[in-house]
Design a protein around this motif. Structure first.
Motif, PDB file in Angstrom:
ATOM      1  N   TRP A 187     -40.414  27.000  -6.994  1.00 32.47           N
ATOM      2  CA  TRP A 187     -39.792  27.033  -6.073  1.00 32.47           C
ATOM      3  C   TRP A 187     -38.873  25.947  -6.449  1.00 32.47           C
ATOM      4  N   ARG A 188     -37.963  25.540  -4.558  1.00 29.54           N
ATOM      5  CA  ARG A 188     -36.889  24.769  -4.814  1.00 29.54           C
ATOM      6  C   ARG A 188     -37.039  23.462  -4.992  1.00 29.54           C
ATOM      7  N   SER A 189     -38.974  23.271  -4.438  1.00 27.88           N
ATOM      8  CA  SER A 189     -39.493  21.729  -4.855  1.00 27.88           C
ATOM      9  C   SER A 189     -40.999  21.908  -5.711  1.00 27.88           C
ATOM     10  N   PRO A 196     -38.418  22.527 -11.448  1.00 20.73           N
ATOM     11  CA  PRO A 196     -37.277  22.930 -10.198  1.00 20.73           C
ATOM     12  C   PRO A 196     -35.757  23.652 -11.295  1.00 20.73           C
ATOM     13  N   ALA A 220     -45.303  20.110   2.252  1.00 24.67           N
ATOM     14  CA  ALA A 220     -44.081  19.338   1.324  1.00 24.67           C
ATOM     15  C   ALA A 220     -43.050  19.035   1.732  1.00 24.67           C
ATOM     16  N   GLU A 253     -39.121  16.816   1.668  1.00 27.29           N
ATOM     17  CA  GLU A 253     -37.952  16.909   0.274  1.00 27.29           C
ATOM     18  C   GLU A 253     -37.067  15.618   1.044  1.00 27.29           C
ATOM     19  N   PRO A 306     -31.518  13.631  -4.521  1.00 28.15           N
ATOM     20  CA  PRO A 306     -32.974  14.949  -4.961  1.00 28.15           C
ATOM     21  C   PRO A 306     -33.377  14.190  -5.883  1.00 28.15           C
ATOM     22  N   TRP A 308     -38.663  10.347  -5.886  1.00 27.31           N
ATOM     23  CA  TRP A 308     -39.556  11.421  -6.571  1.00 27.31           C
ATOM     24  C   TRP A 308     -40.732  11.269  -5.046  1.00 27.31           C
ATOM     25  N   GLU A 344     -47.378  14.654  -4.410  1.00 25.00           N
ATOM     26  CA  GLU A 344     -48.163  15.828  -3.482  1.00 25.00           C
ATOM     27  C   GLU A 344     -48.494  14.837  -1.973  1.00 25.00           C
TER      28      GLU A 344
END
Length: 256
Positions: free
Chosen positions: A48-50, A57, A194, A196, A200, A203, A206
């Protein structure tokens, strides 16, 4: 031949990944809906994108395209993988990723050229490089495969009946701790949250989540390249809740 031996002999992405560009159709808005279709060998996945700490990625380069103003990716709800205590987020077997294309001049054809770098994994991981190029047809033909992928998108906050979301931010030595409290009905199964950010380079750890008094509480840490507390753009935070029924995507992380 033993399965383990067969996996050890994998040496190229062609053995585990095939890809195609579905050229799609022109929508009433004037934009064009296309999709990248990735088929993976049994047991293999992509991200996935993240993708989580252990994932790779995906990266997209559209600069070789002609008459292209903007690109919007419509990610289907992903799955959560847990292997050896590590969590990653992505897709197994197949990914159809709808791509909405906006032309500079809608009266002229779009020549779409994409370079895609991504990771594919089983017991081992390998980088994969893909190249796509096509003239988009006008008006084109509506595609049931793309329609199904669009229907698999995460639900919005309204669709999921989110009542409120409040996010507390506190400085830590190397960044920020972010705690989100969502008044969101449970849909069953394990919930993974998740986070975001708009940047980007930050960091994102989780998240640890739990149900507390009927609400979903998730905690993560954000560490920028400077390794110090920073000003968080709350409107640029995306919170995605993934469960057995799909996903919910929430834009923005306002103060309580």
């Amino acid at each position: 031949m033993a399965t383990g031996a067969a996996r050890a002999e994998v040496t190229s992405q062609d053995q585990v990944l095939s890809a195609d560009l579905l050229t799609g159709w022109k929508m009433d808005s004037g934009a064009h809906m296309t999709a990248l279709k990735l088929d993976l060998a049994p047991g293999w996945k992509t991200y996935w994108r993240s993708p989580g700490d252990a994932g790779i990625p995906p990266q997209f380069d559209w600069s070789g395209s002609q008459n292209l103003r903007a690109v919007r990716l419509h990610w289907p709800a992903p799955s959560v993988f847990r292997t050896n205590g590590m969590q990653t987020i992505g897709y197994h077997d197949q990914l159809v990723l709808p791509v909405e294309i906006v032309a500079v001049d809608p009266s002229k054809p779009v020549i779409l050229s994409a370079q895609v770098e991504l990771g594919v994994c089983h017991d081992i991981c390998m980088p994969a490089s893909l190249a796509f190029q096509a003239a988009l047809p006008s008006p084109g033909t509506q595609d049931a495969t793309i329609r199904a992928a669009l229907a698999a998108r995460p639900k919005t906050a309204k669709e999921a009946r989110l009542k409120t979301i409040g996010c507390e931010v506190e400085p830590i030595k190397d960044g920020l701790r972010l705690t989100a409290t969502l008044d969101l009905p449970a849909r069953g199964g394990r919930e993974t949250v998740a986070f975001e950010t708009a940047d980007p380079s930050v960091w994102v750890a989780e998240a640890v989540s739990r149900r507390q008094g009927g609400k979903l509480v998730a905690v993560t840490e954000l560490v920028p390249p400077s390794g110090a507390p920073f000003a968080l753009n709350r409107s640029g935070v995306t919170v995605t809740v993934i469960d057995d029924r799909g996903a919910i995507e929430i834009a923005g992380c306002p103060a309580p």
